[in-house]
Enzyme design. Structure first.
Site, short mmCIF file in Angstrom:
data_model
loop_
_atom_site.label_atom_id
_atom_site.label_comp_id
_atom_site.label_asym_id
_atom_site.label_seq_id
_atom_site.Cartn_x
_atom_site.Cartn_y
_atom_site.Cartn_z
N ARG A 47 49.85 101.93 72.33
CA ARG A 47 48.68 102.81 72.11
C ARG A 47 48.88 104.22 72.67
NH1 ARG A 47 44.26 98.47 74.15
NH2 ARG A 47 44.10 97.19 72.27
N CYS A 86 39.03 97.18 73.24
CA CYS A 86 37.72 96.76 72.74
C CYS A 86 36.55 97.45 73.44
CB CYS A 86 37.58 95.24 72.86
SG CYS A 86 37.89 94.58 74.51
N GLN A 113 31.38 93.09 80.06
CA GLN A 113 32.22 92.66 78.94
C GLN A 113 32.18 91.14 78.74
OE1 GLN A 113 35.36 96.17 80.08
NE2 GLN A 113 36.16 94.47 78.88
N SER A 116 34.74 86.50 75.50
CA SER A 116 35.65 86.43 74.36
C SER A 116 36.69 87.54 74.40
CB SER A 116 34.88 86.48 73.04
OG SER A 116 34.08 87.64 72.97
N GLY A 117 36.39 88.62 75.14
CA GLY A 117 37.35 89.70 75.26
C GLY A 117 38.60 89.32 76.03
N GLU A 139 41.92 97.23 82.45
CA GLU A 139 40.91 97.75 81.54
C GLU A 139 40.46 99.17 81.88
OE1 GLU A 139 38.58 96.02 78.16
OE2 GLU A 139 40.44 95.60 79.20
N LYS A 142 42.94 101.87 80.90
CA LYS A 142 43.02 101.92 79.43
C LYS A 142 41.83 102.70 78.87
CE LYS A 142 45.29 97.42 78.69
NZ LYS A 142 45.06 96.04 78.21
N ARG A 172 33.44 91.56 83.93
CA ARG A 172 33.35 90.43 83.00
C ARG A 172 32.08 89.66 83.32
NH1 ARG A 172 36.32 90.47 78.76
NH2 ARG A 172 38.31 90.43 79.87
N HIS A 179 30.23 93.65 74.08
CA HIS A 179 30.42 94.45 75.29
C HIS A 179 29.27 95.44 75.43
CE1 HIS A 179 34.16 92.57 75.77
NE2 HIS A 179 35.00 93.56 75.54
N ASN A 264 32.89 93.12 70.40
CA ASN A 264 34.27 93.24 70.87
C ASN A 264 35.27 92.50 70.02
OD1 ASN A 264 32.71 91.03 72.31
ND2 ASN A 264 34.80 90.41 72.83
#
Length: 287
Positions: A47, A86, A113, A116-117, A139, A142, A172, A179, A264
Site C-alpha cells: 500500500r 478497513c 472496530q 470481523s476485521g 492499525e 496504517k 477492538r 467500524h 469493514n
C-alpha cells in the site's frame, strides 16, 4: 470449482483479486504482476510503495496513472493497485468532501472496530465478550499514513502526501460487522454545519458518473438522528458501500466532531477491491 496453485500459469486470468496475509502477499502478488496480470490487492504489503496506487475511487481515482510507472507495466502491462485499510476507508470517504471544500489541517480519531476485521477465525470469545481491546496490531500507523497518501496529490511519478497532522487510537469491540469512529477535525477555512452536511450529501465522483455496478448512489450519507449511525442499523446503507456520518457538533479542542460508520467487510475489503477493478476496467487499464 477448479483450484490452482498460488503461482501464475497458462490459465491465470488477466485480473487477479488478492486477499492474503501481508507476509504471503509480499512474495506472491509480484509474481502475478510480473506475469502481466492486473493485481487488485486488499493486502497491506504494498500500500505504501511509492509506485503503487492506494485508491478509493471516489477520493483519488486520479492516482491510477501512477501504476504506469511500475516496472511490470513497462515490461508487459502487468500492474498492482491496492485498496486501503478497513478503518481508513470509511474515515477518508467522510474527510474527502471536507478536505476539498475547506481543507483539513488536523485529525483526531478513535475507532471502535468490529471483530470481523480481525479475519477468520477472529478474536477468541473469552478475549472480546464484555470487553474492549485497546490495541489492533499495526492499525494506528496504517490509518495515519494511508489517510495522508489517499488525500495527497499525484505529481509525476509519485504521491505527495497531504499535510495533515493525525492521531489515531484503534480499539477492538464486541461488534460483528461495522467500524465506528469518533472524529475531531480542525479545518483550514471557516465552515458552518450546514455547509459540511451539504458537502457530505452532495459528494459524487467518477464512480457515480460512470455508474459503476458496485458504486453506491450516495457514497457519504449524513444521518440526522442524534443516536446514529449505529452498526446494527446503518452498515448496509448503499449496499454496504457508503460511509455513514452523524452527530456533527462543535469541538472544544478543534473545530468539529462527528461519528463515522462503514462496513469493514464490504467497503473495507472485498467491495473496495471490486470497485477498484470496475474503475480500472472503465478507464481502459485491462487489455
Amino acid at each position: 470449482m477448479e483450484v490452482h496453485s498460488a503461482a501464475p500459469d497458462a490459465k491465470t486470468p488477466k485480473i487477479v483479486f488478492a486477499a492474503m496475509d501481508a507476509t504471503a502477499a509480499q512474495e506472491i502478488e509480484p509474481l502475478f504482476a510480473e506475469a502481466g496480470c492486473a493485481v487488485v490487492s486488499n493486502s497491506s504489503a504494498f500500500r505504501m510503495s511509492e509506485d503503487v496506487p492506494l485508491v478509493i475511487p471516489e477520493v483519488n481515482g486520479h492516482h491510477l496513472p501512477l501504476l504506469k510507472t511500475q516496472k511490470w507495466y513497462r515490461k508487459n502491462g502487468g500492474f498492482m493497485v491496492t485498496n486501503p485499510n478497513c478503518s481508513a476507508i470509511g474515515l477518508v470517504l467522510a474527510l474527502a468532501p471536507l478536505h476539498r471544500r475547506f481543507g483539513v489541517d488536523k485529525i483526531f480519531v478513535a475507532t471502535m472496530q468490529a471483530v470481523s476485521g480481525a479475519g477468520y477465525p477472529g478474536v477468541p470469545s473469552l478475549d472480546i465478550l464484555g470487553n474492549v481491546i485497546p490495541y489492533v496490531s499495526g492499525e494506528e500507523p496504517k490509518m495515519e499514513a494511508e489517510t495522508r497518501k489517499l488525500l495527497g496529490s499525484l505529481h509525476g511519478g509519485g504521491i505527495t502526501p497531504a499535510e495533515i497532522a493525525m492521531s489515531a487510537h484503534c480499539n477492538r469491540v464486541a461488534v460483528e460487522d461495522g467500524h465506528t469512529e469518533s472524529v475531531s477535525i480542525k479545518l483550514n477555512k471557516p465552515s458552518q454545519a450546514e455547509e459540511m452536511i451539504a458537502a457530505w450529501n452532495e459528494f459524487r465522483c467518477l464512480p457515480q458518473e460512470l455508474k459503476l455496478p458496485t458504486a453506491p448512489e450516495q457514497p457519504v450519507i449524513y444521518e440526522t438522528a442524534p443516536d446514529r449511525p449505529q452498526p446494527r442499523l446503518d452498515i448496509h446503507r448503499g449496499g454496504g458501500m457508503s460511509s455513514v456520518v452523524g452527530r456533527l457538533r462543535a469541538c472544544n479542542i478543534f473545530d468539529w466532531r462527528f461519528t463515522v460508520l462503514s462496513h469493514n467487510v464490504i467497503r473495507g475489503a472485498a467491495g473496495a477491491a471490486v470497485l477498484n477493478g470496475e474503475l480500472l476496467y472503465a478507464q481502459g487499464y485491462f487489455t
